[in-house]
Design a protein around this motif. Structure first.
Motif, PDB file in Angstrom:
ATOM      1  N   HIS A   1     -20.411 -18.958   5.037  1.00 32.07           N
ATOM      2  CA  HIS A   1     -19.008 -18.814   5.437  1.00 32.07           C
ATOM      3  C   HIS A   1     -18.283 -17.762   4.594  1.00 32.07           C
ATOM      4  N   ASP A   2     -18.984 -16.761   4.094  1.00 27.09           N
ATOM      5  CA  ASP A   2     -18.394 -15.837   3.129  1.00 27.09           C
ATOM      6  C   ASP A   2     -17.928 -14.498   3.701  1.00 27.09           C
ATOM      7  N   SER A   3     -17.797 -14.415   5.032  1.00 24.10           N
ATOM      8  CA  SER A   3     -17.315 -13.189   5.673  1.00 24.10           C
ATOM      9  C   SER A   3     -16.530 -13.534   6.933  1.00 24.10           C
TER      10      SER A   3
ATOM     11  N   PRO B   1     -15.126  -9.422   3.361  1.00 26.01           N
ATOM     12  CA  PRO B   1     -15.675 -10.506   2.533  1.00 26.01           C
ATOM     13  C   PRO B   1     -14.655 -11.619   2.296  1.00 26.01           C
ATOM     14  N   PHE B   2     -15.166 -12.818   2.143  1.00 33.79           N
ATOM     15  CA  PHE B   2     -14.347 -13.970   1.733  1.00 33.79           C
ATOM     16  C   PHE B   2     -15.219 -14.823   0.821  1.00 33.79           C
TER      17      PHE B   2
ATOM     18  N   LEU C   1     -15.194 -17.928  10.190  1.00 35.61           N
ATOM     19  CA  LEU C   1     -15.998 -17.447   9.070  1.00 35.61           C
ATOM     20  C   LEU C   1     -17.481 -17.449   9.415  1.00 35.61           C
ATOM     21  N   THR C   2     -18.194 -16.436   8.928  1.00 38.70           N
ATOM     22  CA  THR C   2     -19.624 -16.279   9.189  1.00 38.70           C
ATOM     23  C   THR C   2     -20.348 -15.940   7.892  1.00 38.70           C
ATOM     24  N   ALA C   3     -21.659 -15.828   7.981  1.00 42.32           N
ATOM     25  CA  ALA C   3     -22.477 -15.454   6.832  1.00 42.32           C
ATOM     26  C   ALA C   3     -22.480 -13.939   6.661  1.00 42.32           C
ATOM     27  N   GLY C   4     -22.092 -13.467   5.494  1.00 45.30           N
ATOM     28  CA  GLY C   4     -22.121 -12.037   5.226  1.00 45.30           C
ATOM     29  C   GLY C   4     -23.522 -11.475   5.333  1.00 45.30           C
TER      30      GLY C   4
END
Length: 149
Positions: free
Chosen positions: A33-35, A50-51, A132-135
């Motif tokens: 969940h970092d992007s 990015p998150f 949110l998605t995976a970077g």
């Protein structure tokens, strides 16, 4: 702590954010969940931002928190009606209260201070979290990268 944060920040924080902070009061975001995907390029990437961390509520030595937003907004020359969620100075993700007012549901916006640009990511915090998605899914374009062409 929430009432004090809202008083200091001068806004009502979104219930979806408060629900999340009750589970974990800020910190590193899970890799899956970092992007957040974007519909247009930014200085960060062609298709996402990015998150990797979320600021919590409260003060801890060496940790930036939501309560630091007024100082950081002024320091980096951003609009006053923001509560910053994540960032490093050059790029920020924040709750944007300019349209909704202090008691409304703020949009989540990406700010690039070096270029004085911004991009609305989601109409509200819940939609932001759900998007949110995976970077790692975006890859780095190198040979053998799962998303390289």
């Amino acid at each position: 702590m929430v009432r004090e944060a809202e008083r200091v920040l001068g806004v009502t924080l979104p219930s979806a954010l408060l629900d999340l902070l009750r589970v974990q009061n800020g910190g590193i975001v899970a890799d899956d969940h970092d992007s957040f995907p974007t519909s247009q390029p930014t200085s960060w990437s062609e298709d996402h931002v990015p998150f990797d961390h979320l600021m919590g509520i409260g003060r801890r030595d060496g940790m930036t928190s939501l309560l630091d937003s007024p100082y950081l907004v002024e320091e980096w020359g951003m609009p006053a009606q923001l509560v910053l969620l994540s960032g490093d100075g050059h790029c920020w993700i924040g709750l944007d209260y300019r349209t909704c007012g202090q008691d409304g549901e703020p949009s989540v916006t990406w700010f690039e201070t070096d270029f004085d640009t911004e991009l609305v990511l989601a109409s509200d915090f819940r939609s932001f979290v759900e998007g949110l998605t995976a970077g790692s899914a975006y890859g780095d374009g190198s040979v053998g990268d799962p998303v390289s062409v």
